[in-house]
Design a protein around this motif. Structure first.
Motif, PDB file in Angstrom:
ATOM      1  N   LEU A 134      59.404  32.620  33.768  1.00  0.00           N
ATOM      2  CA  LEU A 134      60.316  32.438  32.558  1.00  0.00           C
ATOM      3  C   LEU A 134      60.101  34.265  32.512  1.00  0.00           C
ATOM      4  O   LEU A 134      61.066  34.667  32.424  1.00  0.00           O
ATOM      5  N   PRO A 135      58.813  34.676  31.526  1.00  0.00           N
ATOM      6  CA  PRO A 135      59.545  35.979  31.442  1.00  0.00           C
ATOM      7  C   PRO A 135      59.382  37.342  32.043  1.00  0.00           C
ATOM      8  O   PRO A 135      59.890  38.213  32.302  1.00  0.00           O
ATOM      9  N   ASP A 136      58.658  36.415  33.763  1.00  0.00           N
ATOM     10  CA  ASP A 136      58.583  38.187  34.386  1.00  0.00           C
ATOM     11  C   ASP A 136      59.897  37.804  35.691  1.00  0.00           C
ATOM     12  O   ASP A 136      59.377  38.511  36.741  1.00  0.00           O
ATOM     13  N   TYR A 137      60.533  36.413  35.820  1.00  0.00           N
ATOM     14  CA  TYR A 137      60.835  36.318  36.264  1.00  0.00           C
ATOM     15  C   TYR A 137      61.933  36.577  36.338  1.00  0.00           C
ATOM     16  O   TYR A 137      63.399  36.744  36.826  1.00  0.00           O
ATOM     17  N   TYR A 138      62.980  34.972  35.343  1.00  0.00           N
ATOM     18  CA  TYR A 138      64.045  34.642  35.131  1.00  0.00           C
ATOM     19  C   TYR A 138      64.185  35.754  33.471  1.00  0.00           C
ATOM     20  O   TYR A 138      65.791  35.965  34.266  1.00  0.00           O
ATOM     21  N   VAL A 139      63.540  36.310  33.011  1.00  0.00           N
ATOM     22  CA  VAL A 139      64.008  36.957  31.972  1.00  0.00           C
ATOM     23  C   VAL A 139      64.784  38.505  32.759  1.00  0.00           C
ATOM     24  O   VAL A 139      66.081  38.864  32.211  1.00  0.00           O
ATOM     25  N   PRO A 140      63.944  39.643  33.610  1.00  0.00           N
ATOM     26  CA  PRO A 140      64.184  40.426  34.028  1.00  0.00           C
ATOM     27  C   PRO A 140      65.700  39.703  35.029  1.00  0.00           C
ATOM     28  O   PRO A 140      66.997  40.800  34.629  1.00  0.00           O
ATOM     29  N   TRP A 141      66.116  38.745  35.792  1.00  0.00           N
ATOM     30  CA  TRP A 141      66.796  38.525  36.272  1.00  0.00           C
ATOM     31  C   TRP A 141      67.974  38.436  35.644  1.00  0.00           C
ATOM     32  O   TRP A 141      69.205  38.919  35.692  1.00  0.00           O
ATOM     33  N   LEU A 142      67.846  37.849  34.451  1.00  0.00           N
ATOM     34  CA  LEU A 142      68.645  37.457  32.885  1.00  0.00           C
ATOM     35  C   LEU A 142      68.967  38.893  32.499  1.00  0.00           C
ATOM     36  O   LEU A 142      70.712  39.107  32.440  1.00  0.00           O
ATOM     37  N   ASN A 143      68.020  39.754  32.644  1.00  0.00           N
ATOM     38  CA  ASN A 143      68.483  40.989  31.770  1.00  0.00           C
ATOM     39  C   ASN A 143      69.909  41.845  32.787  1.00  0.00           C
ATOM     40  O   ASN A 143      70.457  42.371  32.948  1.00  0.00           O
ATOM     41  N   LYS A 175      71.699  40.815  34.967  1.00  0.00           N
ATOM     42  CA  LYS A 175      73.241  40.395  35.237  1.00  0.00           C
ATOM     43  C   LYS A 175      74.007  40.441  33.821  1.00  0.00           C
ATOM     44  O   LYS A 175      75.093  40.426  33.899  1.00  0.00           O
ATOM     45  N   GLN A 176      73.179  39.788  32.275  1.00  0.00           N
ATOM     46  CA  GLN A 176      73.854  40.220  31.407  1.00  0.00           C
ATOM     47  C   GLN A 176      73.796  41.606  30.778  1.00  0.00           C
ATOM     48  O   GLN A 176      74.832  41.996  29.795  1.00  0.00           O
ATOM     49  N   LYS A 177      73.146  42.734  31.812  1.00  0.00           N
ATOM     50  CA  LYS A 177      73.384  44.306  31.533  1.00  0.00           C
ATOM     51  C   LYS A 177      72.852  44.513  30.234  1.00  0.00           C
ATOM     52  O   LYS A 177      73.507  45.634  29.492  1.00  0.00           O
ATOM     53  N   ALA A 178      71.793  43.721  29.749  1.00  0.00           N
ATOM     54  CA  ALA A 178      71.608  43.874  28.194  1.00  0.00           C
ATOM     55  C   ALA A 178      70.922  44.778  27.988  1.00  0.00           C
ATOM     56  O   ALA A 178      70.477  45.509  29.214  1.00  0.00           O
ATOM     57  N   ALA A 179      71.209  45.634  27.110  1.00  0.00           N
ATOM     58  CA  ALA A 179      71.259  46.887  26.616  1.00  0.00           C
ATOM     59  C   ALA A 179      69.744  47.227  26.273  1.00  0.00           C
ATOM     60  O   ALA A 179      69.258  46.442  25.245  1.00  0.00           O
ATOM     61  N   ASN A 180      68.960  48.238  26.353  1.00  0.00           N
ATOM     62  CA  ASN A 180      67.222  48.607  25.991  1.00  0.00           C
ATOM     63  C   ASN A 180      66.558  47.154  26.285  1.00  0.00           C
ATOM     64  O   ASN A 180      65.564  46.750  25.163  1.00  0.00           O
ATOM     65  N   ALA A 181      66.756  46.894  27.196  1.00  0.00           N
ATOM     66  CA  ALA A 181      66.205  45.412  27.863  1.00  0.00           C
ATOM     67  C   ALA A 181      64.182  46.232  27.904  1.00  0.00           C
ATOM     68  O   ALA A 181      64.600  47.103  28.813  1.00  0.00           O
ATOM     69  N   PRO A 182      63.508  45.512  27.919  1.00  0.00           N
ATOM     70  CA  PRO A 182      62.117  45.707  28.233  1.00  0.00           C
ATOM     71  C   PRO A 182      62.202  45.580  29.649  1.00  0.00           C
ATOM     72  O   PRO A 182      63.123  44.897  29.931  1.00  0.00           O
ATOM     73  N   ASN A 183      61.430  46.945  30.231  1.00  0.00           N
ATOM     74  CA  ASN A 183      61.231  47.241  31.587  1.00  0.00           C
ATOM     75  C   ASN A 183      60.096  46.043  31.870  1.00  0.00           C
ATOM     76  O   ASN A 183      58.723  46.634  32.422  1.00  0.00           O
ATOM     77  N   LEU A 184      60.620  44.967  32.689  1.00  0.00           N
ATOM     78  CA  LEU A 184      59.798  43.750  32.774  1.00  0.00           C
ATOM     79  C   LEU A 184      58.982  44.229  34.176  1.00  0.00           C
ATOM     80  O   LEU A 184      59.916  43.933  35.090  1.00  0.00           O
ATOM     81  N   LYS A 185      58.088  43.648  34.721  1.00  0.00           N
ATOM     82  CA  LYS A 185      57.425  43.707  36.150  1.00  0.00           C
ATOM     83  C   LYS A 185      57.450  42.114  36.879  1.00  0.00           C
ATOM     84  O   LYS A 185      56.039  41.651  35.484  1.00  0.00           O
ATOM     85  N   SER A 186      57.031  41.631  37.579  1.00  0.00           N
ATOM     86  CA  SER A 186      56.319  40.587  37.668  1.00  0.00           C
ATOM     87  C   SER A 186      55.607  40.757  38.054  1.00  0.00           C
ATOM     88  O   SER A 186      55.047  42.478  38.317  1.00  0.00           O
TER      89      SER A 186
END
Ligand SMILES: [Zn+2]
Length: 501
Positions: free
Chosen positions: A162-171, A173-184
């Motif tokens: 969830l944190p390293d695959y789903y969340v970056p994909w969601l960020n 997709k949602q073009k989330a502003a200031n999203a953390p730079n997550l790496k798998s």
């Protein structure tokens, strides 16, 4: 009324009686210690009732060499209940550390993960594993009165996806502003060898688990699972999680399974099946490389995308399943060695699933270790056995700097000793992570359901939290969870093992 219902009813009366006394006393100027005593009485009654639960029949637990060994048996609900009951303190503790990490890196609250677990993952989990997860909750609650529910446990089981695959994909997709730079993540160094490469011509498999020390110090369970359906399993694992998850396991049909994670993997399919459920199912039901591949591909969600290293002791064949989401590749041989240190190699997988990965950068952790596996395995062709494999897991030869050191370039990883960190995984300088434990087995041992395992750095080195945190205040947020990780001895475990007298 059968025995267990009668016993439960009797116990309920004890609990209710205790509660009534406590309630009656609470209006009066009862002392705090009297209340404490009543709470303790209720807890003791609950534990007593839980300990007599017929679902615990046949289950056991003992500790050796820094590991906690649990034997679980029966139908899915019983497996879960035993798991939750026997490992209740470790599940509560592991959940706290893991959930803190998930929230810290993603800047999402826990309710976000509960919702993802409930709405996205749960409906596609096989009934068998739903029952097992529900059983974990029931065993845990019976033992400790835990407040954790099945949404918590499902989100927790998905901590690698969830944190390293789903969340970056969601960020994205949602073009989330200031999203953390997550790496798998990039977890592990491993190999599987067979034929002319090994001393006896049969399969040898070894793996060390790379993760944060915060999580890794808790990755100390040996699960001996005798499920009602499918094959018997012996695997290492994390308290509260139904898959090995790092991964290393064998089954009673002779399948040998490990993996290393694909660095800089990108992608997620919200309609797919959770990786942890597929990985557990594959280890439980696959008796061949083909069956393993089929189960992992069925509903592939892209979560925790790995290069699976497989062996079938019945045929002497080994395989590598590079499981991307858009592409995948399977290599197999009866005479060769397949190693992993978090790099994909199939051009299509690289292009479509890990486009940012630089296969030519000799300085990166995956590539430096790849070069070391190449030279170390070639040097030892024809001599590889379990005794040698466990030494290899503790290797500190740095091919990038051409010297002996213990850092992110070495098969036994010590990133806390590196001013470079591992930027591909988002690990900053001196990140407290690296190789946290190791395991090895061969075809003969697998036939007898035996593995070797060492808790802590496979080289035997210790990590000490206090001096580390004093030297690196940037990791102060981990202080409530980061503990010493002292290496234990290489220890053999086998299915059906009882505690030493
Ligand atoms: Zn080491």
């Amino acid at each position: 009324m059968n025995d267990s219902v009668r016993r439960a009813a009797a116990m309920l009366l004890v609990i209710l009686g205790g509660a009534a006394l406590w309630w009656a006393g609470s209006g009066a100027p009862a002392s705090a210690s009297a209340n404490d005593a009543m709470v303790a009485t209720i807890a003791a009654a609950r534990e007593h009732a839980a300990a007599n639960d017929p679902r615990l029949k046949g289950a056991s637990r003992f500790e050796e060499g820094g590991w906690i060994y649990v034997h679980l048996e029966g139908d899915p609900g019983a497996l879960g209940y035993q798991h939750g009951y026997l490992l209740a303190p470790e599940i509560e503790d592991g959940f706290a550390a893991v959930s803190a990490g998930m929230m810290h890196s993603t800047q999402r609250d826990w309710e976000f993960f509960r919702k993802a677990a409930r709405e996205m993952l749960w409906p596609k989990i096989d009934a068998e594993y739903q029952q097992e997860l529900q059983g974990i909750v029931e065993g845990l609650r019976a033992r400790t009165g835990s407040k954790l529910d099945v949404d918590d446990i499902v989100a927790f089981n998905a901590f690698e996806e969830l944190p390293d695959y789903y969340v970056p994909w969601l960020n994205k997709k949602q073009k989330a502003a200031n999203a953390p730079n997550l790496k798998s993540p990039g977890n592990c160094s491993a190999f599987v060898a067979t034929g002319s490469w090994t001393r006896d011509g049969q399969i040898v498999m070894a793996h060390n688990n790379w993760t944060s020390y915060r999580n890794g110090e808790r990755w100390r369970i040996v699960f001996d699972i005798a499920p009602k359906n499918g094959y018997r399993i012996l695997m290492d694992g994390f308290p509260g999680v139904i898959a090995s998850d790092d991964d290393f396991g064998i089954n009673s049909d002779g399948l040998m399974v490990t993996e290393t994670t694909i660095t800089q993997f990108e992608g997620w399919d919200p309609n797919g099946k959770a990786e942890f459920a597929r990985a557990r199912k594959a280890l439980q039901y696959a008796g061949s490389i083909d069956e393993y591949t089929k189960i992992m591909l069925d509903g592939n969600n892209g979560g925790y995308a790995n290069d699976w290293l497989l062996g079938d002791r019945k045929t002497g064949e080994i395989a590598q399943l590079e499981l991307g989401l858009k592409a995948y590749k399977l290599w197999r041989t009866k005479d060769g060695v397949l190693a992993g240190s978090n790099w994909a190699r199939d051009p299509k997988v690289l292009k479509e699933d890990a486009p940012e990965f630089d296969a030519n950068n000799k300085e990166s952790s995956p590539n430096a270790r790849r070069a070391r596996w190449d030279e170390l395995l070639k040097e030892n062709k024809g001599r590889i056995d379990v005794a040698l494999a466990v030494k290899m897991l503790g290797d500190h030869s740095d091919t990038a700097q051409k010297k002996e050191d213990a850092n992110e370039h070495t098969l036994c990883g010590h990133v806390d000793g590196s001013p470079r960190g591992v930027k591909e995984w988002g690990w900053q300088a001196y990140y407290p992570g690296g190789a946290v434990q190791g395991k090895a087995t061969d075809a003969t041992m697998t036939k007898e359901m035996r593995i070797m395992a060492r808790m802590g750095h496979p080289c035997g080195g210790d990590f000490l939290a206090k001096p580390f945190l004093a030297a690196h205040p940037e990791y102060a947020w981990e202080e409530p969870y980061l503990r010493d990780m002292k290496a234990g001895p290489w220890t053999e475990f086998r299915s059906g093992q009882a505690a030493k007298e």
